[in-house]
Write a protein that holds these residues in place. Structure first.
Motif, mmCIF file in Angstrom:
data_model
loop_
_atom_site.group_PDB
_atom_site.id
_atom_site.type_symbol
_atom_site.label_atom_id
_atom_site.label_comp_id
_atom_site.label_asym_id
_atom_site.label_seq_id
_atom_site.Cartn_x
_atom_site.Cartn_y
_atom_site.Cartn_z
ATOM 1 N N PHE A 91 0.736 -1.281 0.106
ATOM 2 C CA PHE A 91 0.017 0.006 -0.025
ATOM 3 C C PHE A 91 0.679 1.281 -0.041
ATOM 4 N N VAL A 92 0.538 2.301 -0.514
ATOM 5 C CA VAL A 92 0.934 3.662 -0.434
ATOM 6 C C VAL A 92 -0.154 4.571 0.059
ATOM 7 N N THR A 93 0.281 5.740 0.499
ATOM 8 C CA THR A 93 -0.736 6.533 1.102
ATOM 9 C C THR A 93 -1.104 7.724 -0.024
ATOM 10 N N ASN A 94 -2.425 7.857 -0.145
ATOM 11 C CA ASN A 94 -2.789 8.975 -1.112
ATOM 12 C C ASN A 94 -2.610 10.289 -0.455
ATOM 13 N N LYS A 95 -2.999 11.543 -1.203
ATOM 14 C CA LYS A 95 -2.999 12.799 -0.739
ATOM 15 C C LYS A 95 -3.790 13.086 0.460
ATOM 16 N N TYR A 96 -4.788 12.130 0.581
ATOM 17 C CA TYR A 96 -5.633 12.257 1.992
ATOM 18 C C TYR A 96 -5.067 11.340 3.256
ATOM 19 N N GLY A 97 -4.125 10.833 3.004
ATOM 20 C CA GLY A 97 -3.386 10.001 4.007
ATOM 21 C C GLY A 97 -3.891 8.512 4.116
ATOM 22 N N ARG A 98 -5.022 8.324 3.029
ATOM 23 C CA ARG A 98 -5.459 6.961 3.227
ATOM 24 C C ARG A 98 -4.617 5.925 2.338
ATOM 25 N N PRO A 99 -4.756 4.711 2.817
ATOM 26 C CA PRO A 99 -4.041 3.704 1.900
ATOM 27 C C PRO A 99 -4.816 3.361 0.770
ATOM 28 N N CYS A 100 -3.885 3.103 -0.331
ATOM 29 C CA CYS A 100 -4.395 2.437 -1.416
ATOM 30 C C CYS A 100 -3.392 1.514 -2.027
ATOM 31 N N VAL A 101 -3.751 0.805 -2.914
ATOM 32 C CA VAL A 101 -2.984 -0.339 -3.364
ATOM 33 C C VAL A 101 -2.037 0.191 -4.395
ATOM 34 N N ASN A 102 -0.613 -0.307 -4.484
ATOM 35 C CA ASN A 102 0.346 -0.319 -5.108
ATOM 36 C C ASN A 102 0.309 -1.397 -6.139
ATOM 37 N N TRP A 103 -0.456 -1.366 -7.171
ATOM 38 C CA TRP A 103 -0.501 -2.360 -7.890
ATOM 39 C C TRP A 103 0.591 -2.987 -8.594
ATOM 40 N N GLU A 104 1.458 -2.248 -8.915
ATOM 41 C CA GLU A 104 2.815 -2.614 -9.796
ATOM 42 C C GLU A 104 3.266 -3.386 -8.778
ATOM 43 N N MET A 105 3.645 -2.898 -7.597
ATOM 44 C CA MET A 105 4.611 -3.613 -6.692
ATOM 45 C C MET A 105 3.747 -4.871 -5.928
ATOM 46 N N SER A 106 2.549 -4.858 -5.712
ATOM 47 C CA SER A 106 1.633 -6.021 -5.347
ATOM 48 C C SER A 106 1.647 -6.973 -6.059
ATOM 49 N N LEU A 107 1.503 -6.481 -7.430
ATOM 50 C CA LEU A 107 1.527 -7.721 -8.672
ATOM 51 C C LEU A 107 2.628 -8.307 -9.138
#
Length: 128
Positions: A91-107
Motif C-alpha cells: 500500500f501507498v498513502t494517497n494525498k488524503y492520508g488513506r491507504p491505496c494499493v500499489n498495483w505494480e508492486m503488489s502484482l
C-alpha cells in the motif's frame, strides 16, 4: 491461498459497493494463534504500528482494531484478486492520508483482471 476465489463473490462493477465488516466482539483477542495469523500477513510497517500501539496501555484496543482492519483488508483484496496472497499487498498513502494499493508492486508479473485496477476501498473503524 486459503481465500475464496472471485467466483464466490458478487460481480465488481462501477455501480456496486461491497461492504465487508468484522464485529470486533465476535473475535477472540486472547486466542494467540488467531492474533498471530493476522499479524503474520501485515507488512513490516503495519507490524511496527501495531506493536507501538500495543506497547501503549491506553492504545491496546486501538491496536487490536487496527490489526483486525488490516487483516480484513488484505484477505478481502485477495478474495477479489487470488493471484496475490494477503501478505503480498503493498500500500501507498494517497494525498488524503488513506491507504491505496500499489498495483505494480503488489502484482509484480502476476496477471490481473483489468476491472480490479479500478477497485477502491475505504477503511473505517467504529465502536458500538
Amino acid at each position: 491461498g486459503q481465500h475464496a476465489g472471485p467466483e464466490s463473490l458478487p460481480q465488481l462493477d462501477k455501480d456496486n459497493v461491497h461492504v465487508w465488516m468484522v464485529e470486533e466482539k465476535s473475535t477472540n483477542r486472547d486466542d494467540e494463534e488467531f492474533v498471530q495469523s493476522m499479524y503474520s500477513i501485515l507488512s513490516p510497517q503495519e507490524q511496527a504500528r501495531y506493536n507501538r500501539n500495543l506497547a501503549n496501555p491506553g492504545a491496546v484496543d486501538q491496536a487490536y482494531s487496527f490489526l483486525l482492519a488490516r487483516a480484513l483488508l488484505r484477505t478481502t483484496l485477495s478474495r477479489y484478486c487470488p493471484t496475490v496472497e494477503p501478505d503480498e499487498w503493498i500500500f501507498v498513502t494517497n494525498k488524503y492520508g488513506r491507504p491505496c494499493v500499489n498495483w505494480e508492486m503488489s502484482l509484480g508479473f502476476k496477471p490481473l483482471n483489468q476491472e480490479l485496477r479500478a477497485l477502491r476501498f475505504n477503511l473505517s473503524h467504529c465502536s458500538g
